[in-house]
Scaffold this motif. Structure first.
Motif, PDB file in Angstrom:
ATOM      1  N   VAL A 251     -31.801  52.209 -90.156  1.00 28.50           N
ATOM      2  CA  VAL A 251     -31.333  51.298 -89.105  1.00 28.50           C
ATOM      3  C   VAL A 251     -31.670  51.938 -87.763  1.00 28.50           C
ATOM      4  N   THR A 252     -32.385  51.207 -86.901  1.00 28.78           N
ATOM      5  CA  THR A 252     -32.799  51.753 -85.608  1.00 28.78           C
ATOM      6  C   THR A 252     -32.831  50.656 -84.553  1.00 28.78           C
ATOM      7  N   LYS A 253     -32.674  51.040 -83.288  1.00 27.69           N
ATOM      8  CA  LYS A 253     -32.885  50.108 -82.184  1.00 27.69           C
ATOM      9  C   LYS A 253     -34.382  50.122 -81.872  1.00 27.69           C
ATOM     10  N   ASN A 254     -34.892  49.014 -81.344  1.00 26.10           N
ATOM     11  CA  ASN A 254     -36.310  48.992 -80.993  1.00 26.10           C
ATOM     12  C   ASN A 254     -36.491  49.641 -79.625  1.00 26.10           C
ATOM     13  N   SER A 255     -36.353  50.973 -79.630  1.00 24.18           N
ATOM     14  CA  SER A 255     -36.399  51.745 -78.383  1.00 24.18           C
ATOM     15  C   SER A 255     -37.816  51.934 -77.880  1.00 24.18           C
TER      16      SER A 255
ATOM     17  N   VAL B 272     -33.079  46.623 -84.649  1.00 20.24           N
ATOM     18  CA  VAL B 272     -32.265  45.907 -83.664  1.00 20.24           C
ATOM     19  C   VAL B 272     -33.144  45.574 -82.461  1.00 20.24           C
ATOM     20  N   ALA B 273     -33.256  44.294 -82.160  1.00 19.12           N
ATOM     21  CA  ALA B 273     -34.152  43.832 -81.088  1.00 19.12           C
ATOM     22  C   ALA B 273     -33.609  44.220 -79.715  1.00 19.12           C
ATOM     23  N   ARG B 274     -34.528  44.318 -78.757  1.00 18.45           N
ATOM     24  CA  ARG B 274     -34.151  44.605 -77.367  1.00 18.45           C
ATOM     25  C   ARG B 274     -33.573  43.363 -76.692  1.00 18.45           C
ATOM     26  N   ARG B 275     -32.860  43.588 -75.594  1.00 18.80           N
ATOM     27  CA  ARG B 275     -32.473  42.494 -74.699  1.00 18.80           C
ATOM     28  C   ARG B 275     -33.680  42.221 -73.796  1.00 18.80           C
ATOM     29  N   PRO B 276     -33.623  41.155 -73.009  1.00 17.00           N
ATOM     30  CA  PRO B 276     -34.746  40.885 -72.092  1.00 17.00           C
ATOM     31  C   PRO B 276     -34.945  42.064 -71.121  1.00 17.00           C
ATOM     32  N   PRO B 277     -36.175  42.351 -70.703  1.00 13.76           N
ATOM     33  CA  PRO B 277     -36.432  43.476 -69.795  1.00 13.76           C
ATOM     34  C   PRO B 277     -35.805  43.208 -68.422  1.00 13.76           C
ATOM     35  N   PRO B 278     -35.625  44.298 -67.614  1.00 13.63           N
ATOM     36  CA  PRO B 278     -34.945  44.155 -66.320  1.00 13.63           C
ATOM     37  C   PRO B 278     -35.675  43.233 -65.342  1.00 13.63           C
ATOM     38  N   GLY B 279     -36.991  43.034 -65.483  1.00 15.82           N
ATOM     39  CA  GLY B 279     -37.681  42.163 -64.516  1.00 15.82           C
ATOM     40  C   GLY B 279     -38.088  42.960 -63.287  1.00 15.82           C
ATOM     41  N   GLY B 280     -38.946  42.377 -62.473  1.00 15.50           N
ATOM     42  CA  GLY B 280     -39.451  43.073 -61.283  1.00 15.50           C
ATOM     43  C   GLY B 280     -40.683  43.883 -61.652  1.00 15.50           C
ATOM     44  N   GLU B 281     -41.232  44.612 -60.649  1.00 15.97           N
ATOM     45  CA  GLU B 281     -42.463  45.388 -60.900  1.00 15.97           C
ATOM     46  C   GLU B 281     -42.186  46.383 -62.033  1.00 15.97           C
ATOM     47  N   THR B 282     -43.019  46.368 -63.064  1.00 17.79           N
ATOM     48  CA  THR B 282     -42.766  47.209 -64.238  1.00 17.79           C
ATOM     49  C   THR B 282     -44.028  47.917 -64.688  1.00 17.79           C
ATOM     50  N   VAL B 283     -43.909  49.225 -64.997  1.00 16.39           N
ATOM     51  CA  VAL B 283     -45.011  49.992 -65.591  1.00 16.39           C
ATOM     52  C   VAL B 283     -44.478  50.621 -66.873  1.00 16.39           C
ATOM     53  N   ALA B 284     -45.416  51.045 -67.756  1.00 21.79           N
ATOM     54  CA  ALA B 284     -44.980  51.526 -69.078  1.00 21.79           C
ATOM     55  C   ALA B 284     -45.100  53.036 -69.235  1.00 21.79           C
ATOM     56  N   GLU B 285     -45.852  53.706 -68.319  1.00 26.19           N
ATOM     57  CA  GLU B 285     -45.991  55.170 -68.444  1.00 26.19           C
ATOM     58  C   GLU B 285     -45.700  55.858 -67.118  1.00 26.19           C
TER      59      GLU B 285
END
Ligand code: 3Y8
Ligand code: NAP
Length: 249
Positions: A192-196, A216-229
């Motif tokens: 059992v894991t969260k989708n981190s 366990v699925a994530r909630r919607p992302p925070p929104g606004g300018e977003t980068v992944a790294e």
């Protein structure tokens, strides 16, 4: 600059900024763990007192740019950061890694919440590797027929535990080989894991062992300018600093 952290990406950005003279970063932790791993830049530990408290902090320091590099499941701080940045008129960048996507050979059972994950274990007793930490354990007390291997950073209070629980403390990320040996040693039948997102040793181990994963699925992302790294965040922050300098701000 204020970085709301508590993730590998936040720590990586802190290491990239250490020694830079065009910025004065502070990395912020909630104080969830007894002894967080501190970065090579100034840091602070503890809440701000809601969105209002964070807005006051942004105005008082003052903070010129806010980076929300918190964990995808840290929903409240991200909502507070968006509200506080708007209230204080401070630009906000979100640094958040993408979710895991099921790969060929994965046996995922997606669920919307931790409560649904407990129900998804089913009636027949199973040997469960529970890797969602210690803040969300209560729903599993109702699924008491299972044998749980529970991992968290600091030991959970006994009052939170289901009756058949083996506690494992550790600070990830964890490698595939170690995860596989752990699951085999404990006869794990379901993970059992969260989708981190991020380091996925446990997913690769479950795939190799042919184990089902309750995700366990994530909630919607925070929104606004977003980068992944962290590197993309550094590029954005440099451009932001150059633009401010050009404006003479
Ligand atoms: C206090 C800072 C780095 C940061 C390491 C990442 C990776 C390991 C994966 C498993 C899953 C879990 C948990 C986890 C991961 C990294 C990263 C990440 C999951 C630290 C940290 C803090 C926290 C808080 C802690 C929570 C808990 C969650 C354990 C430091 C190590 C399960 C989330 O005991 C508690 O109350 C712990 C609470 C929130 C979730 C929960 O509900 O229990 N993280 N984790 C941050 C603060 O005070 O602001 O102690 O050094 C950070 C990391 N946790 O630099 O490499 O980048 O995500 N953290 C989950 O994903 O399900 C472990 O065991 O397989
Ligand atoms: P949360 O529920 O979103 O936030 C609860 C409260 O904790 C916030 O309202 C804020 O208090 C305080 N807070 C949270 N993050 C903070 C930060 N970086 N700096 C200062 N205060 C912070 O948070 P959470 O899910 O408990 O996560 C707490 C920390 O652990 C975060 O840093 C997060 O990145 C990290 N983490 C969480 C998870 C997870 O599974 N949730 C996984 C890995 C790491 P005030 O309202 O008083 O300001």
């Amino acid at each position: 600059m204020l970085i709301l952290g508590g993730t590998a990406e936040a720590s990586a950005l802190a290491r990239l900024l250490a020694g830079e003279t065009w910025v004065a970063p502070v990395l912020s932790f909630a104080g969830r763990t007894v002894a967080p791993v501190l970065p090579p830049i100034p840091s602070r530990i503890g809440g701000f007192g809601g969105a209002e408290g964070l807005a006051s902090y942004l105005r008082a320091e003052p903070v010129d740019v806010l980076v929300d590099a918190t964990h995808p499941f840290a929903a409240r701080i991200s909502a507070n950061a968006a509200q506080a940045a708007a209230l204080a008129g401070v630009p906000r960048l979100v640094l958040q890694r993408p979710p895991w996507i099921a790969a060929p050979g994965d046996d995922w059972h997606p669920v919307p919440t931790v409560e649904a994950a407990a129900a998804a274990l089913g009636e027949a007793p199973r040997r469960v590797f529970l890797t969602i930490g210690r803040q969300d354990l209560l729903p599993f007390q109702a699924a008491a027929q299972h044998a749980y291997l529970i991992r968290s950073v600091d030991p959970p209070d006994a009052s939170l535990l289901p009756p058949d629980a083996t506690i494992l403390t550790g600070r990830g990320p964890f490698g595939e080989a170690a995860e596989r040996a752990l699951m085999e040693r404990h006869g794990t039948q379901v993970l059992v894991t969260k989708n981190s997102g991020g380091a996925d040793g446990k997913l690769a181990a479950a795939r190799a062992l042919g184990l089902p994963v309750i995700m366990v699925a994530r909630r919607p992302p925070p929104g606004g300018e977003t980068v992944a790294e962290a590197e993309a965040a550094l590029t954005w922050l440099r451009a932001h600093a150059d633009a401010r300098a050009a404006r003479g701000a």
